[in-house]
Design an enzyme around this catalytic site. Structure first.
Site, PDB file in Angstrom:
ATOM      1  N   CYS A 120      -2.939  -1.762   9.208  1.00 56.21           N
ATOM      2  CA  CYS A 120      -3.229  -0.918   8.034  1.00 56.21           C
ATOM      3  C   CYS A 120      -4.027   0.350   8.292  1.00 56.21           C
ATOM      4  O   CYS A 120      -3.689   1.402   7.761  1.00 56.21           O
ATOM      5  CB  CYS A 120      -4.005  -1.737   7.005  1.00 56.21           C
ATOM      6  SG  CYS A 120      -3.032  -3.035   6.274  1.00 56.21           S
TER       7      CYS A 120
ATOM      8  N   THR B 169       0.855  -1.190   0.000  1.00 58.32           N
ATOM      9  CA  THR B 169       0.000   0.000   0.000  1.00 58.32           C
ATOM     10  C   THR B 169       0.885   1.231   0.000  1.00 58.32           C
ATOM     11  O   THR B 169       1.781   1.361   0.831  1.00 58.32           O
ATOM     12  CB  THR B 169      -0.885  -0.006   1.258  1.00 58.32           C
ATOM     13  OG1 THR B 169      -1.635  -1.204   1.242  1.00 58.32           O
ATOM     14  CG2 THR B 169      -1.816   1.181   1.286  1.00 58.32           C
TER      15      THR B 169
HETATM   16  C1  UDX Z   1      -7.929  -4.339   6.815  1.00 59.63           C
HETATM   17  C2  UDX Z   1      -8.839  -4.316   5.571  1.00 59.63           C
HETATM   18  O1  UDX Z   1     -10.081  -4.961   5.879  1.00 59.63           O
HETATM   19  C3  UDX Z   1      -8.147  -4.989   4.386  1.00 59.63           C
HETATM   20  O2  UDX Z   1      -8.950  -4.866   3.221  1.00 59.63           O
HETATM   21  C4  UDX Z   1      -6.798  -4.337   4.140  1.00 59.63           C
HETATM   22  O3  UDX Z   1      -6.124  -4.984   3.098  1.00 59.63           O
HETATM   23  C5  UDX Z   1      -5.962  -4.381   5.418  1.00 59.63           C
HETATM   24  O4  UDX Z   1      -6.678  -3.771   6.499  1.00 59.63           O
HETATM   25  P1  UDX Z   1      -7.338  -6.105   8.734  1.00 59.63           P
HETATM   26  O5  UDX Z   1      -6.309  -5.146   9.245  1.00 59.63           O
HETATM   27  O6  UDX Z   1      -6.986  -7.545   8.657  1.00 59.63           O
HETATM   28  O7  UDX Z   1      -7.783  -5.691   7.236  1.00 59.63           O
HETATM   29  O8  UDX Z   1      -8.593  -5.906   9.695  1.00 59.63           O
HETATM   30  P2  UDX Z   1     -10.185  -5.799   9.577  1.00 59.63           P
HETATM   31  O9  UDX Z   1     -10.821  -7.118   9.608  1.00 59.63           O
HETATM   32  O10 UDX Z   1     -10.574  -4.901   8.478  1.00 59.63           O
HETATM   33  O11 UDX Z   1     -10.512  -5.097  10.983  1.00 59.63           O
HETATM   34  C6  UDX Z   1      -9.882  -3.874  11.371  1.00 59.63           C
HETATM   35  C7  UDX Z   1     -10.261  -3.441  12.771  1.00 59.63           C
HETATM   36  O12 UDX Z   1     -11.568  -2.889  12.821  1.00 59.63           O
HETATM   37  C8  UDX Z   1     -10.216  -4.531  13.839  1.00 59.63           C
HETATM   38  O13 UDX Z   1      -9.580  -4.030  14.986  1.00 59.63           O
HETATM   39  C9  UDX Z   1     -11.685  -4.819  14.107  1.00 59.63           C
HETATM   40  O14 UDX Z   1     -11.908  -5.329  15.403  1.00 59.63           O
HETATM   41  C10 UDX Z   1     -12.298  -3.449  13.907  1.00 59.63           C
HETATM   42  N1  UDX Z   1     -13.727  -3.494  13.543  1.00 59.63           N
HETATM   43  C11 UDX Z   1     -14.114  -4.037  12.351  1.00 59.63           C
HETATM   44  C12 UDX Z   1     -14.697  -2.968  14.410  1.00 59.63           C
HETATM   45  O15 UDX Z   1     -14.383  -2.472  15.497  1.00 59.63           O
HETATM   46  N2  UDX Z   1     -16.016  -3.009  14.027  1.00 59.63           N
HETATM   47  C13 UDX Z   1     -16.424  -3.543  12.849  1.00 59.63           C
HETATM   48  O16 UDX Z   1     -17.639  -3.529  12.585  1.00 59.63           O
HETATM   49  C14 UDX Z   1     -15.445  -4.081  11.988  1.00 59.63           C
END
Ligand code: UDX
Length: 464
Positions: free
Chosen positions: A275, A131
């Protein structure tokens, strides 16, 4: 065996390893090689203990490694031998100089570009997979364009959207694959080559192409939008706590609007992961750089609300527990940034634990997968924290439970048993809204969810 295409990936991390494994798996007639400057990491990829845990990854590595997927250390030689080169090196937030704390540190990317330039003896397609800030491809092109003689390089942008824990499913059935290129004859030709690779298993309508700047920017924007949804729902959770509305009911009602959709509307203690924060801050930096201060401020507020939510959670713990935590034992249930991963990068649990320690609480941390990383993150607080994997032993003798990760196992705990072993009055702060609050209240706990009325026996202790 002679392979149809020879593909190289520089960078064997969370993105490079799994995404190349999927290409190798889906294209047995292509040779895929992954290199990294960290030779221990290459050894790990060649061992039975892979450096990245992802459900389904082991099985694919077993099927491909040594056949058409190779993890190698001879970077220079590999650059010579491959025609298509993915660049998947890390681009952390800059910690020094201009843009420190916001901009991306592109030194590894630039070093890689120079290495490709130095060791190439034939034309190459170079694909940005990390990214990156929009316009990075320009710097890459300029470095590569200084090649002497006839070697030509075409730079493409093919950002990876997979999420941790579901990487292999995301790679196998992506929502979309995005490929950006220059819209010149040679750019379009290179783009078509990359489209061909993905077309082996991704339906044509899901492979989208764009100009190179749109592709670079889309990745930052996708993450910013996802994080913005989390901050939006979290900001409303604060209002729910003041008005007796229930955030789960509000999220359901709002999310059923087809235009809004129901995903990423779970209130909690805020987002973490490697990320979101990094990419938003990068977006903020870019907007300021281009003189768009209002736009920068708008996106920065997403990060601010994330911090606000964690501070609110802490203030709630302190306020509800009679404004002192000194000497009290708090059990932190869950340390990873989300369920089903041991990854703790930018996990809200790090900040929350530090603040609990600052109040002189004694902290016991429990997590099924992240205790090793937790101990590294909190190394400077060694001696003040205990790490106990079994949640029942961890909770025993504590004054409060703080649920920080949405692990399925916490939903199913025997809270009656836990209650018996805790100091009374016993408190639960459910930072992920995953347990049955009413049931726990009936057992005897004082229960503080996020964005819902507290179920407390101390009604006069308003949350904050
Ligand atoms: C993210 C993006 O989803 C992905 O497309 C990108 O390539 C990398 O970053 P990731 O870091 O694996 O992926 O986490 P993700 O599942 O998106 O969750 C991110 C954070 O948001 C977590 O801490 C999760 O607990 C939080 N979250 C997610 C919430 O608090 N509420 C929600 O409804 C969804």
């Amino acid at each position: 065996m002679k392979f149809k295409k020879n593909i190289l990936c520089i960078g064997a991390g969370y993105v490079g390893g799994p995404s190349m494994a999927m290409i190798a798996y889906k294209c047995p007639d292509y040779r895929v090689t992954v290199v990294d400057i960290n030779s221990a990491r290459i050894d790990a990829w060649n061992s039975t203990e892979l450096p990245v845990y992802e459900p389904g990854l082991d099985a694919i590595i077993k099927k491909t490694r040594g056949k058409n997927l190779f993890f190698a250390k001879d970077i220079e030689n590999q650059i010579k031998e491959n025609d298509i080169i993915f660049v998947s090196v890390n681009t952390p937030t800059k910690t020094f100089g201009a843009g420190a704390g916001q901009a991306s540190d592109l030194q590894f990317l630039e070093k890689t570009a120079r290495q490709i330039l130095e060791h190439s003896q034939s034309p190459k397609i170079v694909i940005e997979k990390s990214t990156l800030p929009v316009k990075t491809a320009l710097a890459m092109e300029r470095i590569l364009a200084s090649a002497k003689g006839k070697i030509t390089f075409e730079v493409l942008s093919n950002p990876e959207f997979m999420a941790e824990g579901t990487a292999m499913t995301n790679l196998e059935k992506p929502d979309r694959v995005l490929i950006g290129s220059r819209e010149t004859e040679s750019g379009l030709k290179a783009r078509a080559q990359l489209v061909d690779i993905y077309a082996r298993w991704v339906p044509a309508e899901k492979i989208i192409t764009s100009n190179i700047w749109s592709a670079e920017l889309s990745k930052l924007v996708a993450n910013a939008f996802l994080a913005q949804r989390v901050s939006s729902i979290n900001s409303i959770s604060a209002l729910c706590e003041k008005t007796d509305a229930d955030i789960s009911e509000v999220a359901k009602a709002v999310g059923m609007d087809g235009r809004i959709g129901s995903k990423f509307l779970k209130a909690g203690i805020g987002f973490g992961g490697s990320c979101f924060k990094k990419d938003i801050l990068n977006l903020v930096y870019l907007c300021s750089y281009y003189g768009l201060q209002d736009v920068a401020d708008y996106w920065e507020s997403v990060v601010k609300i994330n911090e606000y939510q964690q501070d609110r959670f802490l203030a709630n713990i302190l306020g509800s527990m009679f404004n002192t935590l000194a000497g009290k034992k708090i059990c932190v249930l869950g340390f990873s940034f989300k369920a089903d991963t041991g990854d703790t990068r930018e996990s809200p649990a790090i900040y929350i634990t530090r603040k609990l320690l600052a109040e002189h609480a004694q902290v016991v941390i429990s997590d099924p997968k992240a205790l090793k990383n937790a101990a590294i993150d909190l190394a400077s607080d060694k001696g003040k924290i205990s790490y106990v994997e079994d949640p029942y032993s961890a909770a025993s003798g504590c004054h409060a439970l703080a649920i920080l990760t949405d692990w399925e196992l916490y939903r199913k705990l025997d809270f009656q048993k836990i209650y018996k072993s805790m100091v009374k009055p016993a408190f639960i702060f459910d930072g992920r809204n995953i347990i049955d609050h009413k049931k726990c209240f009936d057992i005897g706990f004082n229960v503080y969810p996020i964005g819902k009325p507290a179920l407390s026996r101390f009604e006069d202790q308003s949350s904050f």
